[in-house]
Design a protein around this motif. Sequence first.
Motif, short mmCIF file in Angstrom:
data_model
loop_
_atom_site.label_atom_id
_atom_site.label_comp_id
_atom_site.label_asym_id
_atom_site.label_seq_id
_atom_site.Cartn_x
_atom_site.Cartn_y
_atom_site.Cartn_z
N GLY A 14 30.01 29.52 41.23
CA GLY A 14 30.20 30.93 40.87
C GLY A 14 28.88 31.65 40.65
N SER A 15 29.00 32.89 40.24
CA SER A 15 27.82 33.75 40.05
C SER A 15 26.89 33.18 38.98
CB SER A 15 28.35 35.15 39.68
OG SER A 15 27.37 35.91 39.10
N ILE A 16 27.43 32.80 37.82
CA ILE A 16 26.60 32.24 36.75
C ILE A 16 26.07 30.86 37.16
CG2 ILE A 16 26.66 31.30 34.40
CD1 ILE A 16 26.56 34.28 34.32
N SER A 37 30.37 21.42 39.29
CA SER A 37 31.80 21.52 39.63
C SER A 37 32.06 22.76 40.47
CB SER A 37 32.67 21.54 38.38
OG SER A 37 32.81 22.86 37.86
N ARG A 41 35.44 26.97 46.52
CA ARG A 41 34.31 27.09 47.47
C ARG A 41 33.65 25.72 47.64
NH1 ARG A 41 32.18 32.83 44.98
NH2 ARG A 41 33.08 31.97 43.08
N VAL A 105 35.50 30.25 35.06
CA VAL A 105 36.09 31.52 34.63
C VAL A 105 37.48 31.27 34.04
CG1 VAL A 105 36.98 32.02 36.98
CG2 VAL A 105 36.65 33.88 35.33
N GLY A 213 31.31 37.65 39.38
CA GLY A 213 32.57 37.22 39.96
C GLY A 213 33.62 38.33 39.87
N1 LIG Z 1 28.82 36.73 36.35
C1 LIG Z 1 28.22 37.20 35.27
O1 LIG Z 1 27.20 37.89 35.36
C2 LIG Z 1 28.76 36.90 33.90
C3 LIG Z 1 29.82 36.02 33.72
N2 LIG Z 1 30.26 35.71 32.47
C4 LIG Z 1 31.37 34.78 32.30
O2 LIG Z 1 31.04 33.58 32.97
C5 LIG Z 1 32.22 32.97 33.52
C6 LIG Z 1 32.00 32.80 35.01
O3 LIG Z 1 31.87 34.07 35.60
P1 LIG Z 1 31.39 34.24 37.12
O4 LIG Z 1 30.33 33.24 37.42
O5 LIG Z 1 31.11 35.66 37.30
O6 LIG Z 1 32.73 33.86 37.89
P2 LIG Z 1 32.88 33.35 39.40
O7 LIG Z 1 34.25 33.71 39.82
O8 LIG Z 1 31.74 33.80 40.23
O9 LIG Z 1 32.78 31.76 39.25
C7 LIG Z 1 33.76 31.04 38.57
C8 LIG Z 1 33.53 29.55 38.68
O10 LIG Z 1 34.65 28.86 38.12
C9 LIG Z 1 35.26 28.02 39.14
N3 LIG Z 1 36.70 28.05 38.91
C10 LIG Z 1 37.56 29.07 39.15
N4 LIG Z 1 38.81 28.73 38.79
C11 LIG Z 1 38.74 27.46 38.32
C12 LIG Z 1 39.70 26.55 37.80
N5 LIG Z 1 41.00 26.86 37.70
N6 LIG Z 1 39.29 25.31 37.42
C13 LIG Z 1 37.98 24.97 37.52
N7 LIG Z 1 37.02 25.79 38.00
C14 LIG Z 1 37.40 27.02 38.39
C15 LIG Z 1 34.86 28.65 40.44
O11 LIG Z 1 34.92 27.72 41.50
P3 LIG Z 1 35.01 28.26 43.05
O12 LIG Z 1 34.03 29.36 43.16
O13 LIG Z 1 34.58 27.05 43.85
O14 LIG Z 1 36.41 28.66 43.29
C16 LIG Z 1 33.42 29.06 40.11
O15 LIG Z 1 32.57 27.95 40.16
C17 LIG Z 1 33.37 33.93 33.18
O16 LIG Z 1 33.99 33.48 32.01
C18 LIG Z 1 32.67 35.26 32.91
O17 LIG Z 1 33.37 36.07 32.02
C19 LIG Z 1 29.69 36.25 31.36
C20 LIG Z 1 28.66 37.14 31.48
C21 LIG Z 1 28.13 37.53 32.75
#
Ligand SMILES: NC(=O)C1=CN([C@@H]2O[C@H](COP(=O)(O)OP(=O)(O)OC[C@H]3O[C@@H](n4cnc5c(N)ncnc54)[C@H](OP(=O)(O)O)[C@@H]3O)[C@@H](O)[C@H]2O)C=CC1
Length: 396
Positions: A14-16, A37, A41, A105, A213
């Motif tokens: 993901g983004s973080i 993990s 993707r 997330v 995300g």
């Molecule tokens: N992005 C940001 O700038 C910020 C984010 N946050 C918080 O950080 C967290 C992540 O955000 P962000 O990175 O943007 O989100 P993304 O959607 O970009 O990434 C989410 C990650 O979680 C994985 N994922 C999704 N669903 C599941 C599941 N059911 N079981 C296990 N893994 C799962 C995804 O895998 P895959 O991609 O392979 O599907 C991915 O690695 C959130 O809680 C958000 O609120 C907080 C502040 C800032």
Amino acid sequence: MSGLQRITVLGATGSIGLSTLDVIARHPERYQVFALSGYSRLSELLALCVRHSPSYAVVPSAEAAQQLRADLRAAGSATEVLVGEAGLCQVAAAPEVDAVMAAIVGAAGLRPTLAAVEAGKKVLLANKEALVMSGALFMQAVRRSGAVLLPIDSEHNAIFQCLPGDFSRGLPQVGVRRILLTASGGPFRQTPQSELAAVTPEQACAHPNWSMGRKISVDSASMMNKGLELIEACWLFDARPAQIEVVVHPQSVIHSLVDYVDGSVLAQLGNPDMRTPIANALAWPERIDSGVAPLDLFAIARLDFQAPDEQRFPCLRLSREAADAGGSAPALLNAANEVAVAAFLERRIRFPEIASMIEHVLDREPVVAVDTLDAVFTADRQARLLAEQWLSRHGR
Ligand SMILES: NC(=O)C1=CN([C@@H]2O[C@H](COP(=O)(O)OP(=O)(O)OC[C@H]3O[C@@H](n4cnc5c(N)ncnc54)[C@H](OP(=O)(O)O)[C@@H]3O)[C@@H](O)[C@H]2O)C=CC1
Ligand SMILES: CC(=O)[C@@H](O)[C@H](O)COP(=O)(O)O
Ligand SMILES: [Mn+2]
């Protein structure tokens, strides 16, 4: 710095997750990736494994694991593949691990994040939903295990930087009057209420300042993100909801402020790039290069502030009410929001119906005390059920 730190990145694709790996890769003398993990993707996860050589990768299913194992072997990688929530909890709590980036997330991140907390790790918390759902239990587990909890959310990391090191004595004891939580206002900050029913997922995900995300982007657009962050701040800093004021600051340069009784207001500023709070937490209490460019105040030129509009953004009001109610209310709020955001992203509901669905759930499900994780998940399930019922009753 004491030796090489081994890091597990939950939600690496993901983004973080990607920003975390960017910072880690800048400091090979300090950090080594222990586990990564992914969820959907998986070709990206494969590339990350090849690039960072973790001991473990975690995927959601046995089929995905079989595929990834074959791809890793073909690429000459020795990374082992684990499956599902048990695999996530294993790499979060493994004795070899020094720090865990919790960046899955939503509610799916709760058990793995708690596994890291219970194992006494340094926990870098991005997954705000986990803390919102289980606040009291989560913080009890931190105190019991001696885990070091470091906020990644940009606002909470800013507040953490503006508080004294001994803030856990209590905010009044360290002279804090209130916390000023900044909000960008999102992509619809200036959109008239009458136009909100027509906005699309693409518009909602086009955040003016941050690249994130899709779920958190929609939360920013509805200002539910700020509501979740209000609850998150209450738990992280042992604050009452009334001690936290939301301030709309469209530039996202000031990431939050702390107002002290002597009239001093401390703020943390920086370019809107999550590598800053990530680097801050990874190296804390030291400082390391994050790759983020220096702030150019002359280019920014001005900083604006406004009061939030709870009429157009009812999710903020609903969150404050849930924070005040306590017990299972934040878990209900979070679960209803997760269902509503997914439905909006699938174009099954209109944007203002996110708040309608959440209000429907909160109006129907009584708030109860949550003394166990089972009680948290019962509230989560019940809210999802009611939200799904709302969808079918409205023919969506
Ligand atoms: N992005 C940001 O700038 C910020 C984010 N946050 C918080 O950080 C967290 C992540 O955000 P962000 O990175 O943007 O989100 P993304 O959607 O970009 O990434 C989410 C990650 O979680 C994985 N994922 C999704 N669903 C599941 C599941 N059911 N079981 C296990 N893994 C799962 C995804 O895998 P895959 O991609 O392979 O599907 C991915 O690695 C959130 O809680 C958000 O609120 C907080 C502040 C800032
Ligand atoms: C980067 C970060 O921490 C996000 O939570 C960001 O704050 C979203 O911005 P707004 O919710 O203020 O629009
Ligand atoms: Mn934030």
